[in-house]
Motif scaffolding. Structure first.
Motif, mmCIF file in Angstrom:
data_model
loop_
_atom_site.group_PDB
_atom_site.id
_atom_site.type_symbol
_atom_site.label_atom_id
_atom_site.label_comp_id
_atom_site.label_asym_id
_atom_site.label_seq_id
_atom_site.Cartn_x
_atom_site.Cartn_y
_atom_site.Cartn_z
ATOM 1 N N GLY A 15 0.788 -1.229 0.000
ATOM 2 C CA GLY A 15 0.000 0.000 0.000
ATOM 3 C C GLY A 15 0.815 1.271 0.000
ATOM 4 N N HIS A 16 2.134 1.140 0.014
ATOM 5 C CA HIS A 16 2.966 2.335 0.122
ATOM 6 C C HIS A 16 2.991 3.136 -1.178
ATOM 7 C CE1 HIS A 16 5.445 1.083 3.902
ATOM 8 N NE2 HIS A 16 4.302 1.647 4.203
ATOM 9 N N PRO A 17 3.255 4.420 -1.082
ATOM 10 C CA PRO A 17 3.179 5.263 -2.285
ATOM 11 C C PRO A 17 4.274 4.961 -3.313
ATOM 12 C CG PRO A 17 3.941 6.542 -0.393
ATOM 13 C CD PRO A 17 3.508 5.215 0.133
ATOM 14 N N LEU A 18 5.386 4.426 -2.889
ATOM 15 C CA LEU A 18 6.469 4.130 -3.829
ATOM 16 C C LEU A 18 6.834 2.655 -3.714
ATOM 17 C CD1 LEU A 18 8.687 7.273 -3.153
ATOM 18 C CD2 LEU A 18 7.301 6.843 -5.177
ATOM 19 N N ASP A 19 7.283 2.080 -4.833
ATOM 20 C CA ASP A 19 7.635 0.656 -4.812
ATOM 21 C C ASP A 19 9.139 0.465 -4.676
ATOM 22 O OD1 ASP A 19 8.480 1.518 -7.230
ATOM 23 O OD2 ASP A 19 7.223 0.183 -8.435
ATOM 24 N N ARG A 20 9.832 1.523 -4.288
ATOM 25 C CA ARG A 20 11.274 1.436 -4.064
ATOM 26 C C ARG A 20 11.549 2.031 -2.687
ATOM 27 N NH1 ARG A 20 9.694 5.085 -7.837
ATOM 28 N NH2 ARG A 20 10.154 7.285 -7.453
ATOM 29 N N PRO A 21 12.714 1.777 -2.107
ATOM 30 C CA PRO A 21 12.988 2.336 -0.781
ATOM 31 C C PRO A 21 12.768 3.850 -0.768
ATOM 32 C CG PRO A 21 14.694 0.768 -1.376
ATOM 33 C CD PRO A 21 13.824 0.938 -2.589
ATOM 34 N N PHE A 22 12.162 4.337 0.290
ATOM 35 C CA PHE A 22 11.863 5.768 0.379
ATOM 36 C C PHE A 22 11.814 6.171 1.841
ATOM 37 C CE2 PHE A 22 7.437 5.947 1.886
ATOM 38 C CZ PHE A 22 7.081 4.621 1.788
ATOM 39 N N HIS B 256 4.778 13.104 4.321
ATOM 40 C CA HIS B 256 4.624 12.573 2.978
ATOM 41 C C HIS B 256 5.842 11.736 2.607
ATOM 42 C CE1 HIS B 256 2.654 12.149 -0.826
ATOM 43 N NE2 HIS B 256 1.720 13.023 -0.496
ATOM 44 N N ALA B 257 5.701 11.029 1.484
ATOM 45 C CA ALA B 257 6.796 10.180 1.006
ATOM 46 C C ALA B 257 7.854 11.041 0.328
ATOM 47 C CB ALA B 257 6.257 9.141 0.028
ATOM 48 N N LEU B 258 9.085 10.670 0.556
ATOM 49 C CA LEU B 258 10.211 11.400 -0.025
ATOM 50 C C LEU B 258 11.147 10.388 -0.669
ATOM 51 C CD1 LEU B 258 12.244 13.772 -0.368
ATOM 52 C CD2 LEU B 258 12.952 13.370 1.990
ATOM 53 N N ASP B 259 11.448 10.593 -1.925
ATOM 54 C CA ASP B 259 12.411 9.737 -2.617
ATOM 55 C C ASP B 259 13.695 10.535 -2.787
ATOM 56 O OD1 ASP B 259 13.926 8.109 -4.176
ATOM 57 O OD2 ASP B 259 12.552 8.059 -5.887
ATOM 58 N N PRO B 260 14.671 10.308 -1.911
ATOM 59 C CA PRO B 260 15.889 11.123 -1.982
ATOM 60 C C PRO B 260 16.853 10.645 -3.061
ATOM 61 C CG PRO B 260 16.109 9.545 -0.205
ATOM 62 C CD PRO B 260 14.755 9.297 -0.850
ATOM 63 N N GLY B 261 16.470 9.575 -3.800
ATOM 64 C CA GLY B 261 17.437 8.994 -4.732
ATOM 65 C C GLY B 261 18.419 8.155 -3.956
ATOM 66 N N ASN B 262 19.331 8.805 -3.330
ATOM 67 C CA ASN B 262 20.338 8.124 -2.514
ATOM 68 C C ASN B 262 20.020 8.365 -1.040
ATOM 69 O OD1 ASN B 262 22.608 7.358 -1.146
ATOM 70 N ND2 ASN B 262 23.981 8.819 -2.166
ATOM 71 N N PRO B 263 19.812 7.287 -0.236
ATOM 72 C CA PRO B 263 19.462 7.508 1.178
ATOM 73 C C PRO B 263 20.520 8.313 1.932
ATOM 74 C CG PRO B 263 19.879 5.171 0.721
ATOM 75 C CD PRO B 263 19.841 5.871 -0.603
ATOM 76 N N LYS B 264 21.761 8.234 1.457
ATOM 77 C CA LYS B 264 22.827 8.984 2.139
ATOM 78 C C LYS B 264 22.655 10.487 1.945
ATOM 79 C CE LYS B 264 26.342 5.382 2.070
ATOM 80 N NZ LYS B 264 27.244 4.733 1.152
#
Ligand SMILES: [Zn+2]
Length: 299
Positions: free
Chosen positions: A88-95, A111-119
């Motif tokens: 159910g999460h908004p993104l299908d990749r780590p976020f 809200h969901a944030l996709d930083p690209g690189n978690p670092k």
């Protein structure tokens, strides 16, 4: 006799969609969202709540009903990293689930944030919304947030023409004829190639030019792993070459030898392009290639 615990898996869901009314405040927020705007509501005390609420949670008072556009950019206050997104999460990749303080707001939006690189995640990171293509008046119209663009990758190509001054022109006209012209300083006796009008060391004017050999010794070199249009392949070697009888090395490519075999003290000779292709430019020398002579001990 021990028995296994009884386990029953329950899933609570409303497959047909669960309809509820939003109330006027959230309704406004979602309508604005559908139009790709983010709004908050102003409280009696003047704070801006995002998402808007009907009552100020701090005082319990009704809000003013004044809607204020905020964002769309904001700043990350804090976050929780989600390594393995669930269905159910908004993104299908780590976020990250992030608390984001939109510009102009006094409260944080989750809200969901996709930083690209978690670092790259950090407090104070500037983020911008990514909107869903087909808005439908739902919080997911705002798909997620991404970091502000802080750098771009662009191709760089500089093309320029060098207007040769007196001394350089003399040198390049020599190169066109297949000879390298140097000059000797009468005061400090140093020989410079390319020929120049004045001695870079003592400033004396250099008198006439004379031809120097197109053979020399590699004093230092670098192995380059980025392509260069002049180089035969990658990696290629650029080197300082001390031409015989001169005191200042010139920089040139080294070819006809594997990069890893190039060494200090190696003897080389210029490889000239055929006479018919020559112009008044250093492109007349393809590169310097080993002569096969024994290496020279560099002092
Ligand atoms: Zn001098």
């Amino acid at each position: 006799m021990p028995s296994d615990p009884l386990v029953a898996q329950h899933v609570l869901e409303f497959p047909g969609g669960y309809t509820r009314t939003t109330g006027p405040v959230i309704g406004r927020f979602l309508s604005e969202l559908r139009a790709r705007r983010l709004v908050g509501v102003r409280t009696a005390e003047g704070r801006v709540l995002v998402p808007p609420l009907e009552y100020d949670p701090a005082t319990g008072e009704a809000v003013t009903g004044e809607y204020v556009e905020v964002g769309p950019a904001g700043t990350v206050t804090t976050w929780a990293w989600v390594d393995e997104p669930l269905p159910g999460h908004p993104l299908d990749r780590p976020f990250a689930w992030a608390l984001i303080r939109l510009d102009g707001a006094d409260t944080d939006l989750v809200h969901a944030l996709d930083p690209g690189n978690p670092k790259a995640l950090r407090q104070g990171m500037r983020v911008w919304p990514v909107w869903r293509e087909q808005p439908k008046g739902h919080i997911t119209d705002l798909s997620h947030f991404v970091p502000e663009v802080t750098q771009i990758v662009s191709d760089v190509r500089a093309e320029y023409r060098l207007q040769a001054g007196g001394a350089l022109r003399v040198f390049l006209e020599g190169v066109e004829r297949g000879v390298l012209l140097g000059g000797r300083c009468e005061r400090c006796a140093k020989v410079y190639v390319p020929y120049r009008a004045a001695c870079p060391e003592c400033g004396s004017a250099l008198p006439d030019t004379f031809e120097v050999p197109d053979t020399g010794t590699i004093t230092t070199f670098a192995i380059n792993n980025l392509p260069d249009p002049r180089a035969p392949q990658v990696p290629f070697v650029s080197a300082y070459i001390l031409l015989d009888g001169t005191d200042i090395p010139m920089i040139a490519l080294v070819g006809d030898v594997p990069a890893h075999e190039v060494r200090q003290g190696m003897r080389v000779r210029a490889v000239w392009v055929p006479e018919s292709e020559r112009t008044a430019s250093m492109a007349n020398i393809r590169w310097f290639a080993p002569t096969g002579e024994p290496d020279v001990e560099l002092s």
